[in-house]
Design a protein around this motif. Structure first.
Motif, PDB file in Angstrom:
ATOM      1  N   ALA A   1      -5.250   7.093   1.114  1.00 55.95           N
ATOM      2  CA  ALA A   1      -5.094   8.193   0.156  1.00 55.95           C
ATOM      3  C   ALA A   1      -3.755   8.879   0.380  1.00 55.95           C
ATOM      4  O   ALA A   1      -3.141   8.741   1.441  1.00 55.95           O
ATOM      5  CB  ALA A   1      -6.238   9.193   0.305  1.00 55.95           C
ATOM      6  N   GLY A   2      -3.326   9.634  -0.641  1.00 51.00           N
ATOM      7  CA  GLY A   2      -2.103  10.421  -0.513  1.00 51.00           C
ATOM      8  C   GLY A   2      -0.842   9.606  -0.372  1.00 51.00           C
ATOM      9  O   GLY A   2       0.134  10.046   0.238  1.00 51.00           O
ATOM     10  N   LEU A   3      -0.824   8.413  -0.967  1.00 52.74           N
ATOM     11  CA  LEU A   3       0.308   7.496  -0.796  1.00 52.74           C
ATOM     12  C   LEU A   3       1.335   7.726  -1.892  1.00 52.74           C
ATOM     13  O   LEU A   3       1.038   7.578  -3.080  1.00 52.74           O
ATOM     14  CB  LEU A   3      -0.204   6.062  -0.849  1.00 52.74           C
ATOM     15  N   SER A   4       2.562   8.104  -1.510  1.00 56.19           N
ATOM     16  CA  SER A   4       3.633   8.360  -2.472  1.00 56.19           C
ATOM     17  C   SER A   4       4.917   7.695  -1.993  1.00 56.19           C
ATOM     18  O   SER A   4       5.277   7.793  -0.816  1.00 56.19           O
ATOM     19  CB  SER A   4       3.880   9.864  -2.641  1.00 56.19           C
ATOM     20  N   PHE A   5       5.602   7.019  -2.913  1.00 55.51           N
ATOM     21  CA  PHE A   5       6.895   6.419  -2.584  1.00 55.51           C
ATOM     22  C   PHE A   5       7.585   6.025  -3.883  1.00 55.51           C
ATOM     23  O   PHE A   5       6.981   5.997  -4.963  1.00 55.51           O
ATOM     24  CB  PHE A   5       6.744   5.207  -1.667  1.00 55.51           C
ATOM     25  N   ALA A   6       8.857   5.717  -3.776  1.00 53.97           N
ATOM     26  CA  ALA A   6       9.637   5.237  -4.915  1.00 53.97           C
ATOM     27  C   ALA A   6      10.525   4.098  -4.440  1.00 53.97           C
ATOM     28  O   ALA A   6      11.021   4.103  -3.307  1.00 53.97           O
ATOM     29  CB  ALA A   6      10.476   6.357  -5.512  1.00 53.97           C
ATOM     30  N   VAL A   7      10.708   3.110  -5.303  1.00 51.86           N
ATOM     31  CA  VAL A   7      11.588   1.982  -5.021  1.00 51.86           C
ATOM     32  C   VAL A   7      12.521   1.821  -6.212  1.00 51.86           C
ATOM     33  O   VAL A   7      12.070   1.719  -7.356  1.00 51.86           O
ATOM     34  CB  VAL A   7      10.794   0.675  -4.798  1.00 51.86           C
ATOM     35  N   GLY A   8      13.823   1.829  -5.934  1.00 51.96           N
ATOM     36  CA  GLY A   8      14.807   1.727  -6.995  1.00 51.96           C
ATOM     37  C   GLY A   8      15.551   0.414  -6.971  1.00 51.96           C
ATOM     38  O   GLY A   8      15.259  -0.481  -6.168  1.00 51.96           O
ATOM     39  N   PRO A   9      16.532   0.265  -7.849  1.00 54.55           N
ATOM     40  CA  PRO A   9      17.307  -0.974  -7.935  1.00 54.55           C
ATOM     41  C   PRO A   9      17.915  -1.376  -6.598  1.00 54.55           C
ATOM     42  O   PRO A   9      18.424  -0.535  -5.851  1.00 54.55           O
ATOM     43  CB  PRO A   9      18.395  -0.633  -8.960  1.00 54.55           C
TER      44      PRO A   9
ATOM     45  N   MET B   1      15.290  -1.012 -12.997  1.00 53.62           N
ATOM     46  CA  MET B   1      14.092  -0.199 -13.119  1.00 53.62           C
ATOM     47  C   MET B   1      13.846   0.567 -11.827  1.00 53.62           C
ATOM     48  O   MET B   1      14.457   0.284 -10.789  1.00 53.62           O
ATOM     49  CB  MET B   1      12.867  -1.075 -13.426  1.00 53.62           C
ATOM     50  N   ARG B   2      12.970   1.534 -11.909  1.00 51.70           N
ATOM     51  CA  ARG B   2      12.580   2.323 -10.745  1.00 51.70           C
ATOM     52  C   ARG B   2      11.063   2.444 -10.745  1.00 51.70           C
ATOM     53  O   ARG B   2      10.457   2.805 -11.761  1.00 51.70           O
ATOM     54  CB  ARG B   2      13.233   3.706 -10.793  1.00 51.70           C
ATOM     55  N   LEU B   3      10.431   2.115  -9.617  1.00 51.51           N
ATOM     56  CA  LEU B   3       8.981   2.187  -9.458  1.00 51.51           C
ATOM     57  C   LEU B   3       8.624   3.458  -8.700  1.00 51.51           C
ATOM     58  O   LEU B   3       9.182   3.733  -7.636  1.00 51.51           O
ATOM     59  CB  LEU B   3       8.483   0.964  -8.681  1.00 51.51           C
ATOM     60  N   ILE B   4       7.702   4.246  -9.261  1.00 43.12           N
ATOM     61  CA  ILE B   4       7.325   5.527  -8.666  1.00 43.12           C
ATOM     62  C   ILE B   4       5.816   5.580  -8.483  1.00 43.12           C
ATOM     63  O   ILE B   4       5.055   5.387  -9.440  1.00 43.12           O
ATOM     64  CB  ILE B   4       7.789   6.702  -9.546  1.00 43.12           C
ATOM     65  N   VAL B   5       5.393   5.830  -7.256  1.00 49.16           N
ATOM     66  CA  VAL B   5       3.968   5.932  -6.909  1.00 49.16           C
ATOM     67  C   VAL B   5       3.721   7.334  -6.363  1.00 49.16           C
ATOM     68  O   VAL B   5       4.440   7.793  -5.475  1.00 49.16           O
ATOM     69  CB  VAL B   5       3.586   4.875  -5.854  1.00 49.16           C
ATOM     70  N   GLU B   6       2.693   8.003  -6.892  1.00 49.93           N
ATOM     71  CA  GLU B   6       2.417   9.376  -6.479  1.00 49.93           C
ATOM     72  C   GLU B   6       0.953   9.555  -6.112  1.00 49.93           C
ATOM     73  O   GLU B   6       0.060   9.226  -6.902  1.00 49.93           O
ATOM     74  CB  GLU B   6       2.796  10.353  -7.604  1.00 49.93           C
ATOM     75  N   THR B   7       0.723  10.049  -4.890  1.00 50.28           N
ATOM     76  CA  THR B   7      -0.595  10.421  -4.344  1.00 50.28           C
ATOM     77  C   THR B   7      -1.664   9.367  -4.651  1.00 50.28           C
ATOM     78  O   THR B   7      -2.765   9.682  -5.098  1.00 50.28           O
ATOM     79  CB  THR B   7      -1.042  11.801  -4.874  1.00 50.28           C
ATOM     80  N   LEU B   8      -1.334   8.124  -4.409  1.00 45.38           N
ATOM     81  CA  LEU B   8      -2.238   7.020  -4.723  1.00 45.38           C
ATOM     82  C   LEU B   8      -3.373   6.946  -3.707  1.00 45.38           C
ATOM     83  O   LEU B   8      -3.174   7.150  -2.504  1.00 45.38           O
ATOM     84  CB  LEU B   8      -1.457   5.705  -4.712  1.00 45.38           C
ATOM     85  N   ALA B   9      -4.568   6.662  -4.202  1.00 42.90           N
ATOM     86  CA  ALA B   9      -5.740   6.491  -3.332  1.00 42.90           C
ATOM     87  C   ALA B   9      -6.475   5.221  -3.737  1.00 42.90           C
ATOM     88  O   ALA B   9      -6.503   4.848  -4.913  1.00 42.90           O
ATOM     89  CB  ALA B   9      -6.678   7.694  -3.428  1.00 42.90           C
ATOM     90  N   CYS B  10      -7.069   4.588  -2.751  1.00 43.12           N
ATOM     91  CA  CYS B  10      -7.789   3.333  -2.980  1.00 43.12           C
ATOM     92  C   CYS B  10      -9.183   3.428  -2.373  1.00 43.12           C
ATOM     93  O   CYS B  10      -9.341   3.840  -1.226  1.00 43.12           O
ATOM     94  CB  CYS B  10      -7.031   2.163  -2.348  1.00 43.12           C
ATOM     95  N   ARG B  11     -10.174   3.040  -3.170  1.00 44.91           N
ATOM     96  CA  ARG B  11     -11.548   2.988  -2.696  1.00 44.91           C
ATOM     97  C   ARG B  11     -12.122   1.617  -3.047  1.00 44.91           C
ATOM     98  O   ARG B  11     -12.065   1.191  -4.200  1.00 44.91           O
ATOM     99  CB  ARG B  11     -12.386   4.097  -3.336  1.00 44.91           C
ATOM    100  N   ARG B  12     -12.682   0.934  -2.070  1.00 43.72           N
ATOM    101  CA  ARG B  12     -13.283  -0.371  -2.299  1.00 43.72           C
ATOM    102  C   ARG B  12     -14.713  -0.353  -1.785  1.00 43.72           C
ATOM    103  O   ARG B  12     -14.973   0.044  -0.649  1.00 43.72           O
ATOM    104  CB  ARG B  12     -12.503  -1.487  -1.567  1.00 43.72           C
ATOM    105  N   SER B  13     -15.656  -0.781  -2.638  1.00 42.60           N
ATOM    106  CA  SER B  13     -17.078  -0.812  -2.277  1.00 42.60           C
ATOM    107  C   SER B  13     -17.548   0.542  -1.761  1.00 42.60           C
ATOM    108  O   SER B  13     -18.324   0.619  -0.798  1.00 42.60           O
ATOM    109  CB  SER B  13     -17.341  -1.905  -1.236  1.00 42.60           C
TER     110      SER B  13
END
Length: 215
Positions: free
Chosen positions: A19-27, A1-13
């Protein structure tokens, strides 16, 4: 499988963590997520596991057929997630029956973690390091390609850390993926590093990451 993350942002409370988190992880790849306390390492893993909704961005997996992403991953978090009244073997049997895709037997998994002698002991009687190793043994009883590990070496002695490093190397050699949040080396010398910057209060979103040269 391949995991793909694009422009991820996190807000807590109500506070933007990253923000702006992008990466990919492959086999066969490994990714170490680093950063100081409060930077959002655990939050990132919770998002990948589907336990926390991103403030923005997307997470997807490719080449997993009809399965969903949660069906393709293991999570070992800060809490071991063990039932204290059950024995070590019973905890692993429960995980195997719940998660499916059986691989190693509970006996084999405990032997791999150096714990064959605790199989019939309730985990409530075990030390913190032993409980941690039982939790990590769950990675072996069910076959899932993506391992999400949050400070996996917590409470482990040096010998047990070496065992864990060997398990991760073998998993990756078989095509598996490892994403681990950590404050220390995990024995994954060739893994990429994703360093998340400090928790944000007034910084602009584009400054959320200290470094992006791993992309």
């Amino acid at each position: 499988m391949r995991l793909i993350v694009e422009t991820l942002a996190c807000r807590r409370s109500g506070r933007r963590i990253f923000a702006g988190l992008s990466f990919a992880v492959g086999p066969s790849e490994g990714l170490m997520v680093t950063g100081r306390n409060g930077a959002g390492k655990s939050s990132l893993l919770a998002m990948l596991a589907g336990r926390l909704k991103p403030d923005a961005g997307s997470i997807r997996a490719e080449d997993i057929g009809e399965a969903t992403l949660p069906e393709c991953l293991h999570v070992v978090g800060h809490r071991d997630g063990l039932k204290s009244a059950l024995t070590a073997a019973e905890n692993l049997e429960f995980a195997r029956d719940l998660l499916g895709s059986p691989a190693a037997s509970p006996k084999e998994a405990l032997e791999a973690m150096g714990l064959p002698h605790v199989a019939r002991l309730p985990v409530g009687y075990l030390s913190a390091g032993q409980r941690r190793r039982v939790a990590l043994a769950r990675l072996l009883v069910c076959r899932r390609p993506l391992w999400l590990l949050d400070e996996p070496t917590a409470a482990l002695d040096l010998a047990s850390q070496g065992v864990l490093a060997g398990l991760m190397r073998r998993h990756r050699a078989e095509g598996g993926l490892v994403v681990a949040a950590t404050h220390q080396a995990l024995g994954l010398e060739d893994a990429r590093e994703l360093r998340i910057g400090p928790a944000l209060s007034t910084a602009a979103p584009e400054k959320a990451l200290e470094s992006e040269d791993w992309l």
